[in-house]
Enzyme design. Structure first.
Site, PDB file in Angstrom:
ATOM      1  N   CYS A  82      -7.013 -21.099   2.202  1.00 28.23           N
ATOM      2  CA  CYS A  82      -7.531 -21.042   0.791  1.00 28.23           C
ATOM      3  C   CYS A  82      -7.429 -19.888   0.346  1.00 28.23           C
ATOM      4  O   CYS A  82      -7.485 -19.438  -1.001  1.00 28.23           O
ATOM      5  CB  CYS A  82      -8.888 -21.818   0.604  1.00 28.23           C
ATOM      6  SG  CYS A  82     -10.147 -21.269   1.360  1.00 28.23           S
TER       7      CYS A  82
ATOM      8  N   TYR B  42       0.991  -1.316  -0.150  1.00 26.75           N
ATOM      9  CA  TYR B  42      -0.128  -0.123   0.138  1.00 26.75           C
ATOM     10  C   TYR B  42       1.084   1.410  -0.012  1.00 26.75           C
ATOM     11  O   TYR B  42       2.190   1.223   0.006  1.00 26.75           O
ATOM     12  CB  TYR B  42      -0.974  -0.088   1.178  1.00 26.75           C
ATOM     13  CG  TYR B  42      -2.109  -1.106   1.216  1.00 26.75           C
ATOM     14  CD1 TYR B  42      -2.768  -1.388   0.300  1.00 26.75           C
ATOM     15  CD2 TYR B  42      -1.947  -2.243   2.207  1.00 26.75           C
ATOM     16  CE1 TYR B  42      -3.866  -2.117   0.057  1.00 26.75           C
ATOM     17  CE2 TYR B  42      -2.783  -3.003   2.090  1.00 26.75           C
ATOM     18  CZ  TYR B  42      -3.775  -3.301   0.895  1.00 26.75           C
ATOM     19  OH  TYR B  42      -4.688  -4.339   0.712  1.00 26.75           O
TER      20      TYR B  42
ATOM     21  N   ARG C 245      -7.412 -14.218   9.517  1.00 25.79           N
ATOM     22  CA  ARG C 245      -8.226 -15.236   8.722  1.00 25.79           C
ATOM     23  C   ARG C 245      -8.756 -16.281   9.915  1.00 25.79           C
ATOM     24  O   ARG C 245      -9.817 -17.011   9.707  1.00 25.79           O
ATOM     25  CB  ARG C 245      -7.183 -16.151   7.690  1.00 25.79           C
ATOM     26  CG  ARG C 245      -7.209 -15.130   6.456  1.00 25.79           C
ATOM     27  CD  ARG C 245      -6.379 -15.599   5.221  1.00 25.79           C
ATOM     28  NE  ARG C 245      -4.969 -15.775   5.884  1.00 25.79           N
ATOM     29  CZ  ARG C 245      -4.257 -16.894   5.367  1.00 25.79           C
ATOM     30  NH1 ARG C 245      -4.556 -17.301   4.212  1.00 25.79           N
ATOM     31  NH2 ARG C 245      -3.023 -16.717   5.676  1.00 25.79           N
TER      32      ARG C 245
ATOM     33  N   GLU D  73     -24.914 -41.531   3.557  1.00 29.26           N
ATOM     34  CA  GLU D  73     -23.744 -41.367   2.686  1.00 29.26           C
ATOM     35  C   GLU D  73     -23.877 -42.802   1.926  1.00 29.26           C
ATOM     36  O   GLU D  73     -23.532 -43.885   2.578  1.00 29.26           O
ATOM     37  CB  GLU D  73     -22.646 -40.875   3.371  1.00 29.26           C
ATOM     38  CG  GLU D  73     -21.490 -41.047   2.424  1.00 29.26           C
ATOM     39  CD  GLU D  73     -21.579 -40.280   1.072  1.00 29.26           C
ATOM     40  OE1 GLU D  73     -21.291 -41.092   0.140  1.00 29.26           O
ATOM     41  OE2 GLU D  73     -22.046 -39.089   1.315  1.00 29.26           O
TER      42      GLU D  73
END
Length: 641
Positions: free
Chosen positions: A344, A173, A318, A410
């Site tokens: 991610c 920045y 995060r 499942e």
């Protein structure tokens, strides 16, 4: 953990005492109002974390001048009209006994065109290596004005009740672009020598310190390593940072890399403890407290950083997006319940850098905290979920947490679906931590799970659910190519789950998207000679911007790649690829198909015949997308029933 846990020990930062070493770091959310004021969504985001009492919250970067706004719906602090919302937010955070700072920033050459709607400014007209408009060089008069805008913003922050401020002097920045010889090509008193390049930062620190007084905490967020080939050396980093300390900053908040760095800094391929040695070295050089983030995503790593002397405070941006309850779970000895950040970058950086509001792949309510229904339903329903991939698991967990009676079936012998496959390729293993979290959350939420159990008409009749949720995922797309079956042909998803690869050294992967390249890297790591054929001009176009460059670079180092392949044909015993006017011949031992995924049509007819009051299709069986979309759709449907 006990009260002797180093993460839970108090720490003095200037004139305030933090109750713990855990700091919620600033990150752009794009949740403010369009005019830069505090919105309900931003308030909800911050308060969802404040109630869990980290030692300190550093609010996201607020632009100090109209030319410094660089993100859509970025928070502002550039005029007094923004004070009411800021004051209300600070007061709300303080009601939970948590101190809060705000970060002061000018985005400079990184401004998104749709946010700034003007030409960005910079020390020099050096265009970034990421897609942005070319900047113009600031005049000396404009520089002086910007210095005073930082001082005015700091004064405003103190009036709003903030306990301190942080000057953003890193990440590429405006301030850091003055500091770096890569971006600063000026020949006046603000460029050239190290002292000249540091002048803008030092003038800001002096002006801020004069505005807020000698005791008010002022942090400097600073690059320990720019990860830029033409950037500052380690010795220059130490020299500049020492000048900042000499001019009165209270602490240094260490970060790594610029947003345009050509090497990975914050993604999965970077080991979580990678930056610890550099942090420890810098902390020895700096005689002020050091905050560090960057990879310390687990409590164990955070403790290690504190114990080895890499930092005094642990910063979490995060990880606290992924799990707002992170500090509380540590205090209550519930670390196995922490929802893990997998690095991610898809929902946080990946969205904000494209002009969208922040969210999270593993936390579907990040940025939407006010949408989650906390009230118990008036009618408890019997919910049946068919499919144990990320969408199905999240739907089951959310519905059960709201109080419904939930059963998940499942067909496979284990849970995970595409999420399980995502964790197999090299450098992607951190997805496994999220799968483990979901598997553990299912019984905690009260979901009955049955694996190896496909949904049949008999099972549907026996269950008689009020709500039926179909989450059966996607299946590999096929490629109709005459003669291809003369070789062993495997879908990429099958290759990734093979405990041992079939014999044969030469493998051709048809399809150079994300799964094709991940499978190519998987094969190369197991000693195969790999060729990738892709019809598009670029590889891995469906990968996130943060993952794509590293993945493509690694695959090109380990395999042969061909793009713009217009045709593939079989001329036994050869496979021929047409690239422009050139025919390239291969003699493969095996072929992998990675030409995409298609919604799984399984249970379509059963859904139509179901007598359930409500039926839903979610995840890849509705539309093939990514893990973020699957998790979010599951949460939304679970929240709806």
């Amino acid at each position: 953990m006990t009260d002797t846990d180093i993460l839970l020990t108090p720490f003095s930062l200037g004139n305030i005492t933090l109750a713990s070493r855990m700091v919620m770091e600033p990150t752009i959310t794009s949740l403010a109002n369009d005019d830069g004021s505090v919105s309900r969504s931003l308030m909800d985001f911050v308060m969802a974390r404040a109630v869990n009492r980290p030692g300190l919250i550093v609010l996201e970067a607020a632009y100090v001048h109209p030319t410094g706004k660089g993100y859509v719906r970025q928070l502002g602090i550039d005029h007094d009209g923004l004070l009411p919302g800021l004051t209300e937010l600070v007061s709300a955070v303080h009601s939970h006994g948590v101190p809060i700072f705000t970060q002061l920033m000018h985005t400079g050459r990184y401004a998104l065109p749709q946010a700034l709607q003007a030409q960005p400014v910079a020390p020099s007209a050096t265009r970034p290596r990421i897609p942005r408009d070319p900047p113009r060089e600031l005049t000396r008069e404009e520089i002086a004005e910007l210095v005073q805008s930082y001082a005015a913003a700091a004064r405003r922050a103190r009036r709003a009740g903030f306990d301190g401020v942080e000057i953003q002097a890193g990440s590429g920045y405006l301030v850091s672009s003055f500091l770096s010889p890569y971006a600063n090509k000026r020949t006046d008193r603000y460029g050239g020598s190290l002292e000249n390049r540091a002048r803008f930062l030092l003038e800001i620190i002096d002006a801020v310190r004069q505005a807020v007084g000698p005791e008010y905490p002022v942090i400097c967020r600073f690059n320990g390593d720019e990860v830029m080939e033409e950037g500052n050396t380690y010795e220059e980093v130490v020299s500049i940072s020492q000048l900042a300390i000499d001019h009165g900053v209270t602490a240094m908040n260490l970060l790594m890399g610029w947003h345009e760095s050509q090497k990975p800094v914050v993604t999965m391929e970077v080991p979580q403890d990678h930056w610890l040695p550099l942090a420890a070295r810098l902390r020895q050089a700096w005689q002020v407290p050091v905050i560090m983030a960057y990879g310390l995503h687990t409590p164990a790593l955070a403790r290690q950083a504190l114990i080895v002397g890499a930092c005094d405070l642990v910063g979490w941006a995060r990880p606290m997006i992924a799990d707002p309850e992170l500090p509380r779970k540590i205090r209550e000895n519930r670390e196995e319940e922490i929802r893990p950040c997998v690095a991610c970058c898809a929902g946080c950086f990946g969205r904000v850098f494209r002009g969208y509001s922040l969210t999270c792949s593993v936390n579907p309510w990040a940025g939407r905290e006010g949408e989650y229904r906390t009230e118990k339903p008036s009618l408890i329903k019997k919910v049946l979920v068919a499919g144990g991939g990320p969408a199905g698991m999240q739907a089951a967990i959310t519905a059960a947490e709201r109080g419904h009676q939930v059963k998940l079936l499942e067909q496979a012998g284990r849970l995970g679906g595409q999420l399980r496959l995502a964790a197999i390729p090299p450098y992607r293993q951190r997805w496994q931590s999220f799968l483990t979290y979901l598997e553990q959350e299912l019984p905690r939420a009260g979901v009955e799970v049955i694996t190896g159990a496909p949904l049949t008409s008999g099972a549907l009749e026996a269950e008689k659910p009020d709500v039926l949720i179909r989450a059966v995922g996607a299946i590999p797309a096929r490629l109709d190519l005459p003669g291809l079956d003369r070789w062993p042909v495997y879908p990429a998803v099958e290759v990734l789950e093979m405990p041992e690869l079939p014999p044969g050294r030469n493998w051709v992967v048809i399809g150079g998207g994300l799964i094709g390249l991940e499978t190519a890297e998987f094969l190369a790591a197991r000693g195969k000679e790999v060729t990738v054929l892709e019809k598009e001009k670029s590889l891995a176009k469906d990968a996130s911007a943060f993952d794509r460059a590293g993945l493509v670079r690694r695959v090109r180092e380990k395999a042969r790649t061909y793009t713009m392949v217009s045709e593939i044909r079989v001329e036994w015993p050869s496979l021929v690829a047409i690239q422009g006017d050139t025919a390239i011949t291969f003699t493969p031992d095996a072929i992998v198909l990675a030409v995409g995924m298609e919604p799984n049509p399984a249970l379509n007819e059963l859904m139509l015949a179901a007598q359930a009051t409500e039926t839903f299709a979610i995840g890849d069986c509705l539309r093939v997308a990514d893990i973020l979309n699957a998790v979010h759709q599951g949460a939304e449907v679970g929240n709806l029933v």
